[in-house]
Structure formats: C-alpha cells, structure tokens
Scaffold this active site. Structure first.
Site, PDB file in Angstrom:
ATOM      1  N   GLY A  20       0.815  -1.207   0.000  1.00  0.00           N
ATOM      2  CA  GLY A  20       0.000   0.000   0.000  1.00  0.00           C
ATOM      3  C   GLY A  20       0.849   1.258   0.000  1.00  0.00           C
ATOM      4  O   GLY A  20       2.082   1.204   0.105  1.00  0.00           O
ATOM      5  N   ASP A  22       0.954   3.858   2.224  1.00  0.00           N
ATOM      6  CA  ASP A  22       1.538   4.298   3.495  1.00  0.00           C
ATOM      7  C   ASP A  22       2.872   3.617   3.768  1.00  0.00           C
ATOM      8  O   ASP A  22       3.868   4.273   4.106  1.00  0.00           O
ATOM      9  CB  ASP A  22       0.571   4.030   4.661  1.00  0.00           C
ATOM     10  CG  ASP A  22      -0.634   4.962   4.643  1.00  0.00           C
ATOM     11  OD1 ASP A  22      -0.496   6.089   4.138  1.00  0.00           O
ATOM     12  OD2 ASP A  22      -1.703   4.557   5.125  1.00  0.00           O
ATOM     13  N   SER A  23       2.914   2.295   3.639  1.00  0.00           N
ATOM     14  CA  SER A  23       4.155   1.575   3.942  1.00  0.00           C
ATOM     15  C   SER A  23       5.240   1.884   2.914  1.00  0.00           C
ATOM     16  O   SER A  23       6.430   1.899   3.246  1.00  0.00           O
ATOM     17  CB  SER A  23       3.902   0.068   4.021  1.00  0.00           C
ATOM     18  OG  SER A  23       3.400  -0.439   2.802  1.00  0.00           O
ATOM     19  N   LEU A  42       5.156  -9.404   3.933  1.00  0.00           N
ATOM     20  CA  LEU A  42       4.766 -10.578   4.704  1.00  0.00           C
ATOM     21  C   LEU A  42       3.677 -11.339   3.963  1.00  0.00           C
ATOM     22  O   LEU A  42       2.584 -10.812   3.736  1.00  0.00           O
ATOM     23  CB  LEU A  42       4.266 -10.161   6.085  1.00  0.00           C
ATOM     24  CG  LEU A  42       5.239  -9.344   6.927  1.00  0.00           C
ATOM     25  CD1 LEU A  42       4.648  -9.065   8.309  1.00  0.00           C
ATOM     26  CD2 LEU A  42       6.581 -10.057   7.050  1.00  0.00           C
ATOM     27  N   CYS A 111      -2.455  -8.734  15.347  1.00  0.00           N
ATOM     28  CA  CYS A 111      -1.421  -8.862  14.328  1.00  0.00           C
ATOM     29  C   CYS A 111      -0.198  -8.022  14.688  1.00  0.00           C
ATOM     30  O   CYS A 111       0.945  -8.467  14.529  1.00  0.00           O
ATOM     31  CB  CYS A 111      -1.971  -8.436  12.970  1.00  0.00           C
ATOM     32  SG  CYS A 111      -0.797  -8.620  11.610  1.00  0.00           S
ATOM     33  N   GLY A 135       4.097   1.633   8.185  1.00  0.00           N
ATOM     34  CA  GLY A 135       3.389   2.835   7.749  1.00  0.00           C
ATOM     35  C   GLY A 135       2.317   3.286   8.702  1.00  0.00           C
ATOM     36  O   GLY A 135       1.417   4.045   8.312  1.00  0.00           O
ATOM     37  N   CYS A 210      -8.352  -8.031   7.036  1.00  0.00           N
ATOM     38  CA  CYS A 210      -7.552  -8.363   5.855  1.00  0.00           C
ATOM     39  C   CYS A 210      -7.785  -9.780   5.360  1.00  0.00           C
ATOM     40  O   CYS A 210      -7.697 -10.038   4.161  1.00  0.00           O
ATOM     41  CB  CYS A 210      -6.074  -8.125   6.138  1.00  0.00           C
ATOM     42  SG  CYS A 210      -5.325  -9.298   7.283  1.00  0.00           S
TER      43      CYS A 210
END
Length: 375
Positions: A20, A22-23, A42, A111, A135, A210
C-alpha cells in the site's frame, strides 16, 4: 568553540511493505533519512488470491508485486517472508475462537502484537537489523534517559496508536514510524508517493479485516464454525426470534436482528449480551447498553506499569473517541471506571489508556458493569 551536533545514528531498518501507499512512503522516508533499509512483504495467506476485491483485503499476490515495485523505485533490497502459518495460528484462529466464546476481538491489534512486532521483529533482530519500520500513523519519542514512549500521531484524524497499544518497551525500542510526526492529509501522502515515482500512489486503501476480503464476517465465521440455531430473547428471557449462530452478533448491534415484532415502546432494540453457553442472544433498549466500569485482563504496558489509582483517558475502538476514566491495576487486572457512561463496550475488545498523547498501555476487556437499565 561551538560543538557540531552529532549525526543521527544510521540504522539497519527492515521496512514492512504491505503493498500500500503508506508503507511505501514510510520505507522511502526511512531510506531518505540515511538509514540502511531493506523492504520485506509478509505473505500471511497460505492461498493468496491474484487480485484483491476492490479496496478490501491485503496480502495478495498483487500486493506483493506492488511492494516489490515500490522497493525497486526506492532502490532498496526486497524480500517476501512467509509468515502464513504463524498468522493463521496467532491471528485467524484467535479471531475465530474469540467469536465462538462470545467476545469481539480486534485482529489488527493481535497482528501488531504477534506478527509485526513479535515474529517479524524477532527475525529482524536475529538478522542484525536495528528496527522495524511500518506505515502506521503514530510517534515514538525518546526521552533524555533513553527510554521511549508511544504517542498519538501529529494528525489525530489518521492516528493509529490504538492498534499499537499492545507494544511493550522492548518492542518500542525497535519501532520506527516515519509517517507519525508529519501533519499531512492522505491526499498529500499520495502526492508524495507520486513525486517519488511510486505506482501505489493511487491504490485504494485496504479496510475491514484483511483475511476476510469480501467483508462478510458472519459468512466467514459460519464457514468455520457451522450454523448453530439459538434463541434471541429480551431482558425478561422472552423469546423474540431465532438466529443461526450467536457468533454473528456483537454487543451494541442494531441491524440484522430479524426479530420481527416491535418493542413495546416502539424503539429499536440492540444486542445486550451474547451467551455461548446456551447459544442465546439478549436484546433490549439502547439505555441498557450504558457501561459505567469494566475489568480488563492481559495488560500490556508501553513502558513501566503504572502504580496505584490514576486519571487517564480511554479509547475503546480503533476510531473511537477518548473518554475520561479512573484506572488501577489490581491483582493483575485493570479496573477502569468511566466518568460518564459509555455504550457498545464488548468483552474481547481492547481498552487503551492515554496520558495526554502518550499511550500508557492496553488490556483486553473481560467484563463490564452496566448502569441500571431504563424502565
């Protein structure tokens, strides 16, 4: 003679890249700051789909490819690590078990605790990395004595400190959040990604859970737990209808009750209690949801555990408001009393305590004390 300020320490940073925007921007900023950055995606699904469903889900083949392309543009090494089995055990199975027990879990919090800042961080440290960068929108502030504190992001609209409240001081010592200290809108983050040549600039944000890409939590649970018909009753125990699984309900839920008959006062009814023992869902008026206190277990502190009774603010949902509370740790359990009653508090959720913008810690809600139900 004027001393030259010491150069910031150059760190070996493992940047978790979901695919994404942000990361990707977080990894780029870490590299731009002079750190030695390696990107890692991951793989959390044993059977990843080729494409996600719109803005839902993550961890697909598409996402891993997006992350790899972003790493190439940034100019950093990139790897894919398979943590699917660990994710299944620590997050997915925990999620299912919590719902089966009548509780409402937060898988994003789990998570962060079990995967990103436990399994991933442990592996990163073993390989000689100094920190893991993500992120998330939050800040880590280092005090003069070297201790670190977790604080809210500069922009409250994007703050994600709630889902990071499970991090302890050892994990904070190796956490890096490059997006947390900048007051920028999401559009500005996307514009920055575009300036950097990152193709994910216009990619939709993932949302919901997710590992439930279609957003149908009840369908997901029914597939894992099977249908189990039970009664929907009022506060007096009178049967109002039936359900196909108590796990499909959450405290405070209003829609989807399918009761049929209206309440005597003509007002909506809400889920007040979920009993997995007798597979019963209890509904009632909204006033009966008022909670004045709670007990929470498994506390995790972002630093030293507080001693004695203290005044804080508490947040009960990822995007919820803060509310003033008095809290105290008693025999390993966190006792929280609200200044004013709050609604929709469910066992299994996390309560996160704040002292100003500083995250004090979090705990899992085990029981609540309700105000007297409306007559």
């Amino acid at each position: 003679m004027t001393e030259t300020p010491a150069e910031p320490r150059r760190l070996r940073v493992l940047a978790a890249m979901s695919g994404g925007v942000d990361s990707a921007v977080a990894a780029a900023r870490a590299a731009e700051a002079g750190h030695d950055v390696t990107g890692v995606h991951l793989a959390l699904s044993a059977n990843p789909q080729s494409f996600r469903t719109g803005a839902r889900g993550c961890c697909t083949i598409e996402d891993s490819r997006d992350a790899r392309r972003a790493a190439d543009v940034i100019g950093i090494p990139f790897y894919v690590w398979d943590l699917a089995e660990r994710f299944r055990e620590d997050v997915v199975e925990d999620f299912i078990a919590e719902y089966e027990a009548g509780r409402t879990p937060n898988p994003c919090l789990r998570c962060n605790e079990k995967i990103k800042f436990a399994a991933l961080l442990d592996k990163a440290l073993a390989l000689g990395f100094d920190a893991v960068a993500t992120g998330h929108y939050a800040q880590v502030i280092t005090n003069e004595d070297g201790t670190r504190e977790l604080h809210r992001a500069s922009d409250m609209a994007k703050d994600q400190s709630y889902v990071l409240g499970v991090l302890d001081d050892k994990q904070l010592a190796h956490a890096l959040f490059p997006l947390g200290d900048t007051v920028t809108t999401k559009d500005e983050i996307r514009a920055e990604a575009e300036r950097r040549g990152l193709a994910v600039a216009k990619k939709p944000d993932s949302h919901d859970i997710c590992f439930i890409a279609d957003g149908d939590t009840q369908g997901f649970l029914a597939g894992r737990l099977g249908k189990a018909e039970g009664d929907i009753v009022d506060e007096a125990g009178e049967k109002l209808g039936t359900h196909e699984g108590a796990y499909g309900f959450t405290i405070g839920q209003r829609k989807g009750l399918r009761i049929g008959t209206p309440a005597p006062d003509g007002k909506p009814r809400y889920v007040l209690d979920i009993s997995p023992v007798n597979n019963t869902v209890t509904v009632g008026p909204v006033d009966a949801l008022d909670v004045t206190a709670l007990t929470a277990i498994k506390p995790r502190w972002c630093g030293t555990a507080p001693e004695g009774e203290g005044r804080y603010t508490a947040q009960l949902r990822a995007h919820g408001d803060e509310t003033p509370v008095t809290a105290e740790l008693v025999d390993g359990e966190l006792r929280v009393a609200f200044d004013e009653p709050v609604r929709g508090v469910a066992p299994g959720q996390a309560v996160v305590l704040y002292d100003g913008t500083r995250v004090v810690g979090s705990a899992t809600i085990a029981a609540t004390t309700r105000a007297a139900a409306a007559v």
